[in-house]
Scaffold this motif. Structure first.
Motif, PDB file in Angstrom:
ATOM      1  N   GLN A 187       0.830  -1.202   0.000  1.00  0.00           N
ATOM      2  CA  GLN A 187       0.000   0.000   0.000  1.00  0.00           C
ATOM      3  C   GLN A 187       0.866   1.255   0.000  1.00  0.00           C
ATOM      4  O   GLN A 187       0.592   2.215  -0.718  1.00  0.00           O
ATOM      5  CB  GLN A 187      -0.929   0.013   1.221  1.00  0.00           C
ATOM      6  CG  GLN A 187      -2.145  -0.881   1.066  1.00  0.00           C
ATOM      7  CD  GLN A 187      -3.131  -0.357   0.024  1.00  0.00           C
ATOM      8  OE1 GLN A 187      -3.658   0.730   0.134  1.00  0.00           O
ATOM      9  NE2 GLN A 187      -3.369  -1.146  -1.016  1.00  0.00           N
ATOM     10  N   ARG A 243       2.290   1.718  -3.374  1.00  0.00           N
ATOM     11  CA  ARG A 243       1.265   2.193  -4.299  1.00  0.00           C
ATOM     12  C   ARG A 243       0.935   3.668  -4.038  1.00  0.00           C
ATOM     13  O   ARG A 243       0.734   4.447  -4.974  1.00  0.00           O
ATOM     14  CB  ARG A 243      -0.009   1.359  -4.150  1.00  0.00           C
ATOM     15  CG  ARG A 243       0.086  -0.021  -4.763  1.00  0.00           C
ATOM     16  CD  ARG A 243      -1.089  -0.885  -4.330  1.00  0.00           C
ATOM     17  NE  ARG A 243      -0.920  -2.254  -4.754  1.00  0.00           N
ATOM     18  CZ  ARG A 243      -1.473  -2.770  -5.857  1.00  0.00           C
ATOM     19  NH1 ARG A 243      -2.201  -2.014  -6.629  1.00  0.00           N
ATOM     20  NH2 ARG A 243      -1.280  -4.024  -6.185  1.00  0.00           N
ATOM     21  N   ILE A 244       0.858   4.001  -2.743  1.00  0.00           N
ATOM     22  CA  ILE A 244       0.542   5.393  -2.393  1.00  0.00           C
ATOM     23  C   ILE A 244       1.643   6.325  -2.896  1.00  0.00           C
ATOM     24  O   ILE A 244       1.378   7.374  -3.490  1.00  0.00           O
ATOM     25  CB  ILE A 244       0.357   5.530  -0.867  1.00  0.00           C
ATOM     26  CG1 ILE A 244      -0.961   4.875  -0.450  1.00  0.00           C
ATOM     27  CG2 ILE A 244       0.381   6.998  -0.439  1.00  0.00           C
ATOM     28  CD1 ILE A 244      -1.102   4.638   1.040  1.00  0.00           C
ATOM     29  N   ARG A 280       1.380   6.635  -6.590  1.00  0.00           N
ATOM     30  CA  ARG A 280       0.250   7.483  -6.967  1.00  0.00           C
ATOM     31  C   ARG A 280       0.557   8.952  -6.685  1.00  0.00           C
ATOM     32  O   ARG A 280       0.211   9.837  -7.483  1.00  0.00           O
ATOM     33  CB  ARG A 280      -0.997   7.051  -6.183  1.00  0.00           C
ATOM     34  CG  ARG A 280      -2.256   7.836  -6.516  1.00  0.00           C
ATOM     35  CD  ARG A 280      -2.663   7.695  -7.961  1.00  0.00           C
ATOM     36  NE  ARG A 280      -3.955   8.317  -8.240  1.00  0.00           N
ATOM     37  CZ  ARG A 280      -4.349   8.713  -9.426  1.00  0.00           C
ATOM     38  NH1 ARG A 280      -3.548   8.565 -10.474  1.00  0.00           N
ATOM     39  NH2 ARG A 280      -5.535   9.254  -9.607  1.00  0.00           N
ATOM     40  N   GLN A 281       1.225   9.170  -5.535  1.00  0.00           N
ATOM     41  CA  GLN A 281       1.580  10.561  -5.223  1.00  0.00           C
ATOM     42  C   GLN A 281       2.523  11.123  -6.272  1.00  0.00           C
ATOM     43  O   GLN A 281       2.402  12.273  -6.684  1.00  0.00           O
ATOM     44  CB  GLN A 281       2.202  10.643  -3.832  1.00  0.00           C
ATOM     45  CG  GLN A 281       1.122  10.709  -2.756  1.00  0.00           C
ATOM     46  CD  GLN A 281       1.657  10.600  -1.364  1.00  0.00           C
ATOM     47  OE1 GLN A 281       2.769  10.090  -1.158  1.00  0.00           O
ATOM     48  NE2 GLN A 281       0.880  11.036  -0.388  1.00  0.00           N
ATOM     49  N   GLU A 335       2.649  10.121  -9.318  1.00  0.00           N
ATOM     50  CA  GLU A 335       1.829  10.310 -10.511  1.00  0.00           C
ATOM     51  C   GLU A 335       1.057  11.625 -10.427  1.00  0.00           C
ATOM     52  O   GLU A 335       1.016  12.405 -11.389  1.00  0.00           O
ATOM     53  CB  GLU A 335       0.858   9.128 -10.596  1.00  0.00           C
ATOM     54  CG  GLU A 335       0.168   8.965 -11.928  1.00  0.00           C
ATOM     55  CD  GLU A 335      -0.742   7.735 -11.955  1.00  0.00           C
ATOM     56  OE1 GLU A 335      -1.376   7.530 -12.970  1.00  0.00           O
ATOM     57  OE2 GLU A 335      -0.823   7.007 -10.936  1.00  0.00           O
ATOM     58  N   LEU A 336       0.472  11.859  -9.245  1.00  0.00           N
ATOM     59  CA  LEU A 336      -0.285  13.108  -9.062  1.00  0.00           C
ATOM     60  C   LEU A 336       0.633  14.319  -9.108  1.00  0.00           C
ATOM     61  O   LEU A 336       0.277  15.368  -9.649  1.00  0.00           O
ATOM     62  CB  LEU A 336      -1.046  13.078  -7.738  1.00  0.00           C
ATOM     63  CG  LEU A 336      -2.185  12.051  -7.659  1.00  0.00           C
ATOM     64  CD1 LEU A 336      -2.793  12.047  -6.263  1.00  0.00           C
ATOM     65  CD2 LEU A 336      -3.247  12.340  -8.697  1.00  0.00           C
ATOM     66  N   SER A 384       0.251  20.178 -15.125  1.00  0.00           N
ATOM     67  CA  SER A 384      -0.829  21.158 -15.108  1.00  0.00           C
ATOM     68  C   SER A 384      -0.294  22.550 -14.789  1.00  0.00           C
ATOM     69  O   SER A 384      -0.675  23.543 -15.412  1.00  0.00           O
ATOM     70  CB  SER A 384      -1.867  20.726 -14.074  1.00  0.00           C
ATOM     71  OG  SER A 384      -2.885  21.662 -13.985  1.00  0.00           O
ATOM     72  N   ILE A 401      -7.282   2.783   5.341  1.00  0.00           N
ATOM     73  CA  ILE A 401      -6.822   3.754   4.342  1.00  0.00           C
ATOM     74  C   ILE A 401      -8.030   4.239   3.550  1.00  0.00           C
ATOM     75  O   ILE A 401      -8.750   3.447   2.944  1.00  0.00           O
ATOM     76  CB  ILE A 401      -5.768   3.129   3.408  1.00  0.00           C
ATOM     77  CG1 ILE A 401      -4.541   2.710   4.229  1.00  0.00           C
ATOM     78  CG2 ILE A 401      -5.371   4.108   2.314  1.00  0.00           C
ATOM     79  CD1 ILE A 401      -3.495   1.966   3.431  1.00  0.00           C
ATOM     80  N   PRO A 438      -4.210   9.135   2.534  1.00  0.00           N
ATOM     81  CA  PRO A 438      -2.811   9.349   2.160  1.00  0.00           C
ATOM     82  C   PRO A 438      -2.640  10.121   0.854  1.00  0.00           C
ATOM     83  O   PRO A 438      -1.588  10.684   0.598  1.00  0.00           O
ATOM     84  CB  PRO A 438      -2.275   7.927   1.992  1.00  0.00           C
ATOM     85  CG  PRO A 438      -3.465   7.126   1.565  1.00  0.00           C
ATOM     86  CD  PRO A 438      -4.682   7.781   2.155  1.00  0.00           C
ATOM     87  N   VAL A 439      -3.661  10.129   0.023  1.00  0.00           N
ATOM     88  CA  VAL A 439      -3.538  10.761  -1.296  1.00  0.00           C
ATOM     89  C   VAL A 439      -4.769  11.609  -1.538  1.00  0.00           C
ATOM     90  O   VAL A 439      -5.883  11.145  -1.335  1.00  0.00           O
ATOM     91  CB  VAL A 439      -3.469   9.690  -2.420  1.00  0.00           C
ATOM     92  CG1 VAL A 439      -3.375  10.360  -3.777  1.00  0.00           C
ATOM     93  CG2 VAL A 439      -2.295   8.769  -2.219  1.00  0.00           C
ATOM     94  N   ARG A 488      -5.440   1.784  -9.199  1.00  0.00           N
ATOM     95  CA  ARG A 488      -4.122   1.720  -8.564  1.00  0.00           C
ATOM     96  C   ARG A 488      -4.129   0.822  -7.327  1.00  0.00           C
ATOM     97  O   ARG A 488      -3.089   0.578  -6.733  1.00  0.00           O
ATOM     98  CB  ARG A 488      -3.640   3.118  -8.185  1.00  0.00           C
ATOM     99  CG  ARG A 488      -3.535   4.091  -9.335  1.00  0.00           C
ATOM    100  CD  ARG A 488      -2.423   3.709 -10.325  1.00  0.00           C
ATOM    101  NE  ARG A 488      -2.315   4.719 -11.367  1.00  0.00           N
ATOM    102  CZ  ARG A 488      -2.991   4.674 -12.508  1.00  0.00           C
ATOM    103  NH1 ARG A 488      -3.779   3.642 -12.764  1.00  0.00           N
ATOM    104  NH2 ARG A 488      -2.871   5.628 -13.415  1.00  0.00           N
ATOM    105  N   ILE A 545      -5.244   1.286  -4.299  1.00  0.00           N
ATOM    106  CA  ILE A 545      -4.874   1.939  -3.044  1.00  0.00           C
ATOM    107  C   ILE A 545      -6.108   2.092  -2.159  1.00  0.00           C
ATOM    108  O   ILE A 545      -7.171   2.511  -2.613  1.00  0.00           O
ATOM    109  CB  ILE A 545      -4.260   3.327  -3.329  1.00  0.00           C
ATOM    110  CG1 ILE A 545      -2.923   3.160  -4.066  1.00  0.00           C
ATOM    111  CG2 ILE A 545      -4.058   4.107  -2.029  1.00  0.00           C
ATOM    112  CD1 ILE A 545      -2.357   4.448  -4.595  1.00  0.00           C
TER     113      ILE A 545
END
Lengths: 553, 331
Positions: A113, A116-117, A120-121, A123-124, A131, B141, B187-188, B203, B205
């Motif tokens: 996790q 993945r987080i 993803r962060q 990615e963001l 942007s 989460i 977390p996101v 993803r 998550i």
């Protein structure tokens, strides 16, 4: 009495005990062997649920009710107890292993996790950065100068520059002091840009060769271009300010990209920069280009001053066609031909109505000049532009691969007055110029871009181009003697020139050329008229060797 | 030629002569892509039949707050269909792009459909999430977008807050702590609801996604009920996504009439049916009855009841320096 260890264990004297011990051991050994054998046969079912099997059990080996059978039974029980203990231990161990596995699994999942987080962060973050980049101003620096623009490019400011360091070395006609020189021909910081997407601007001052129209020695900073252009579309654009008048082809070629240090005699007969308004655009992707405008009106080769108070105006325009530009005929894509021209009226109060005084003996000495920027024709003091001045210039070029050819013909027909005398003077000029890029790059109207920019460390030497030119300017004979002194001014100048251009890269160019100009008429002056232009210039053919080191970006 | 034929010919020619190609831009929030793809096709057909004009409706989607900002910054939206009224208020108040009483121009405060916030969890619900209390437990989460940019996130935030107020006898401090604990588990923060769905669904998550109800149904429809399941909390919020014509832009484009018709048609039988089909709760009784089975029954509170309206809620919770800024500490 000493009690031996075996007695403690068996409660019998040692000898007796030893004998019995031996027997016991033997039986035990037999029993264990039997048990093992039995276990091997029956262990699965026996161990699991105690179900009866057809296998032989240890109790069946010994007679029932005997001591041995009892011992076997006891041992059997011991074995069973041991087995139970083993089972318990195994179960405990399995539970521990399961718990450990569960813990590991949880840890793995938690780590998974976290990974993945983090991914993803990232990615963001990348999305945010992309942007944000769309809204952030951009700074780009390169061969085309430095540009600072808004993210949507609706606003942009670019800084360019042009610096030309020239030398002119006169051979035969070097009797005019100061003509041979090393000079800063042009030193121009160029500011261009766009506001609100559709409005372009250009501002070009010059700190080099001097005020337009002044004698060559002058070096006063002045504004060359200052205009605002509204782009409704590529086809329809409106420009206002000070910029090049749309007539002469060679004149319209950017200063950084001319074949020779100086433009030819033909450009003597077209105006340079003027103040005005112009409608212009490209049609069909540049197949047709047009420009038409109203201007203050200036004499041949002149730049306008920044203000000009006069009532009369000049109308100038140009139509240029590149019929094959958008076709597949690559050999003809850069064939262009057109015609420029203009008409205007000038009053005698227009001090800029006559040609530029470049190369003249004084700032009021209006006339025409050679490749070496020496004046070979001058109007007599007191001559003024009067009434109509029209020009027409058929023109064309052809570029294909390393080959380039440019030709132009100009008629400048100007009414002049000197006191009570007036005349309509019909001056003509033409030129043909060509070049070949020895290193194979394409020649274009906007210069040559080396395929292999100069870098001797890796054996690259840029691009090399040979160039040649022939030009002629014929002064209307009606100019003599009332408007120009035939003893000092030539009635015709003919020039040829050859040169070698070295394009180190897109920004740096080194040029070397030789030009020879011959004259008809003139060269008969006496006294001071013989020692200053145009009398001193027309005495002999002009032979001049040029060099240039140019930085343009 | 007979008079009637002449009249018909004239009418046909007039229709042909007047037929126009019209372009509309609908700037919407994140999870309405599928809804408006369906709806645009239906409206185009309807408008063509009614007027003979071809309408091409373009869509733009993103976090509701972000979209409102884009329109304020010049994105030429003929209509906006955003997640919450505050974002359209901003267009009226800050940009003067439409009148401030825009909400009165269409029925139901210009919200032709409603929705709510539910939980999307992984199949089998491994963290045993049943209600908001489970969402704030340590170790869970939670995936939800950023309330600063996403309308759905603001609805979710307020839903949690409303639940906590009920739970703790309207004790604001405890509600604040409750929501703080919730965001400790996040977390996101994506900028929009669709991004959060991507985070959770694609993803992999998180244990729970605080999702628009329609988005949760769409996730299950698209990715299968064997991977996710919807958990409906005991209480949530009545989300009322509003719609409005952006008068100044529509006037400039000459699209005012068609833009109005575009939004009005959302209230038609067909428009309501399309909303229900896309898992929005229709306003019309007929469509609501037709799609009643797909929506769980739960206690729904409104922003007006609990938070005194969007203006107040925005100022208290989501404005710079507001409660959300105070409680959320990004790691």
């Amino acid at each position: 009495m000493k009690v031996k260890s075996n007695e403690l264990l068996t409660g019998k004297p040692e000898a007796e005990s030893t004998n019995e011990q031996y027997k016991h051991n033997m039986k035990l050994s037999q029993l264990i062997l039997i048990s093992i054998a039995g276990l091997q046969f029956v262990s699965p079912a026996w161990a699991d649920d105690g179900a009866t099997t057809n296998s032989v059990s240890p109790a069946q080996v010994a007679p029932a009710g005997s001591a041995e059978a009892a011992e076997i039974e006891a041992l059997k029980n011991e074995v069973q107890e041991l087995e139970q203990k083993v089972k318990v231990l195994e179960q405990q161990n399995a539970r521990k292993q399961t718990a450990a596995a569960d813990t590991n699994q949880e840890q793995i999942q938690a780590l998974d996790q976290q990974v993945r987080i983090l991914e993803r962060q990232r990615e963001l973050d990348r999305e945010d950065a992309a942007s944000a980049a769309k809204t952030q101003p951009r700074l780009t620096v390169g061969a085309n100068g430095a540009t600072f623009s808004s993210a949507d490019t609706n606003f942009a400011v670019s800084l360019h520059g042009l610096v030309q360091v020239d030398s002119r070395t006169f051979q035969e006609n070097d009797n005019v002091p100061g003509n041979s020189s090393i000079l800063l021909r042009r030193a121009r910081p160029i500011l261009s840009g766009t506001v609100f997407r559709d409005f372009d601007f250009l501002f070009v001052p010059d700190f080099g060769n001097g005020t337009p129209g002044a004698a060559s020695a002058a070096s006063t900073p002045s504004i060359y271009d200052a205009y605002l252009n509204y782009r409704s579309s590529p086809t329809v654009q409106i420009q206002a300010g000070k910029f090049k008048t749309p007539i002469g082809l060679e004149q319209l070629q950017p200063d950084a990209y001319t074949m020779f240090n100086e433009r030819s005699l033909v450009t003597d007969l077209v105006p340079n920069r003027d103040l005005g308004f112009e409608l212009h655009g490209d049609i069909a992707g540049g197949v047709v280009s047009y420009a038409a405008g109203i201007f203050n009106g200036v004499g041949d080769a002149r730049n306008s001053s920044n203000i000009g108070f006069q009532d009369n105006r000049e109308f100038n325009g140009r139509l240029f066609v590149q019929p094959f530009k958008q076709t597949e005929l690559t050999a003809l894509q850069n064939l262009g031909m057109g015609i420029g021209g203009g008409w205007g009226e000038a009053s005698t109060t227009n001090t800029l109505g006559l040609p530029a005084s470049t190369g003249g003996a004084s700032s009021s000495s209006a006339g025409y000049f050679t490749d070496g920027q020496q004046q070979f024709f001058a109007y007599t003091n007191g001559v003024m532009a009067d009434r109509v001045h029209w020009r027409i210039s058929p023109q064309g070029y052809y570029y294909y691969g390393p080959f380039s050819l440019l030709g132009e013909y100009v008629i400048s027909d100007q009414d002049v007055r000197n006191g009570s005398r007036s005349a309509s003077l019909h001056h003509t000029a033409w030129e043909i110029a060509g070049g070949w890029v020895l290193t194979g790059e394409n020649a274009t109207f906007n210069g040559v871009t080396p395929k292999h920019p100069f870098d001797p460390r890796i054996g690259q030497w840029g691009a090399w181009q040979v160039v040649g030119r022939y030009a002629d300017l014929d002064i209307d004979n009606a100019a003599f003697p009332f408007f120009s002194n035939p003893a000092v001014s030539a009635s015709e100048a003919t020039a040829w020139a050859v040169g070698l251009n070295w394009y180190l890269n897109r920004n740096i160019v080194v040029k070397a050329s030789f030009s020879r100009t011959t004259f008809e008429g003139g060269g008969q002056g006496t006294g001071s008229a013989a020692s200053s232009p145009p009398g001193s210039v027309t005495t002999h053919p002009e032979e001049v060797f040029f060099t240039r080191v140019q930085l343009g970006f | 030629m007979k008079p009637i034929l002449r009249i018909l010919l004239v009418l046909v020619l007039a229709t042909v002569a007047n037929a126009k190609d019209i372009k509309l831009l609908n700037v919407s929030y994140d999870p309405t892509r599928e809804l408006y793809q369906d709806y645009n096709a239906a409206f185009t057909k309807y408008w063509k039949a009614k007027t003979g004009d071809e309408v091409v409706v373009s869509q733009s989607h993103g976090g509701s707050g972000k979209q409102a900002l884009s329109v304020l910054n010049g994105l030429a939206a003929d209509v906006v269909t955003l997640a919450l009224a505050y974002d359209i208020d901003a267009l009226a108040q800050n940009g003067r792009l439409l009148p401030v009483d825009w909400q009165k121009r269409l029925p139901d405060d210009s919200a032709p459909y409603t929705s709510t916030i539910v939980f999307l969890v992984r199949k089998g619900n491994p963290k045993k999430i049943k209600d908001w209390d489970d969402v704030v437990k340590p170790g869970v989460i939670v995936v939800t977008p950023n309330p600063k940019t996403s309308g759905g996130a603001r609805w979710a935030y307020l839903a949690a807050w409303a639940y906590a107020l009920d739970k703790y006898g309207h004790d604001d401090a405890k509600a604040r702590d409750f929501v703080k604990r919730l965001y400790r588990n996040v977390p996101v923060l994506d900028s929009g609801a669709r991004g959060s769905t991507t985070t959770f669904v694609e993803r992999g998550i998180g244990d729970v996604l605080l999702a628009w109800e329609n988005e949760a149904h769409l996730a299950i429809k698209e990715f299968g009920g064997d991977k996710f399941e919807i958990v409906t909390p005991s209480e949530s919020i009545l989300a009322e996504p509003p719609v409005a014509v952006v008068d100044r832009v529509a006037k400039k484009h000459g699209t005012t009439d068609v833009a109005k018709a575009y939004l009005e048609y959302l209230y038609s039988d067909e428009g309501q049916d399309i909303a229900g089909r896309n898992f929005y709760r229709p306003r019309s009784e007929k469509a609501a009855a037709k799609y009643a089975d797909q929506f769980a029954k739960l206690k729904l509170v409104t922003v007006d009841e609990v938070f005194g309206g969007w203006q107040k809620a925005q100022k208290t919770h989501f404005a710079d320096g507001g409660t959300f800024d105070q409680i959320y500490q990004p790691e």
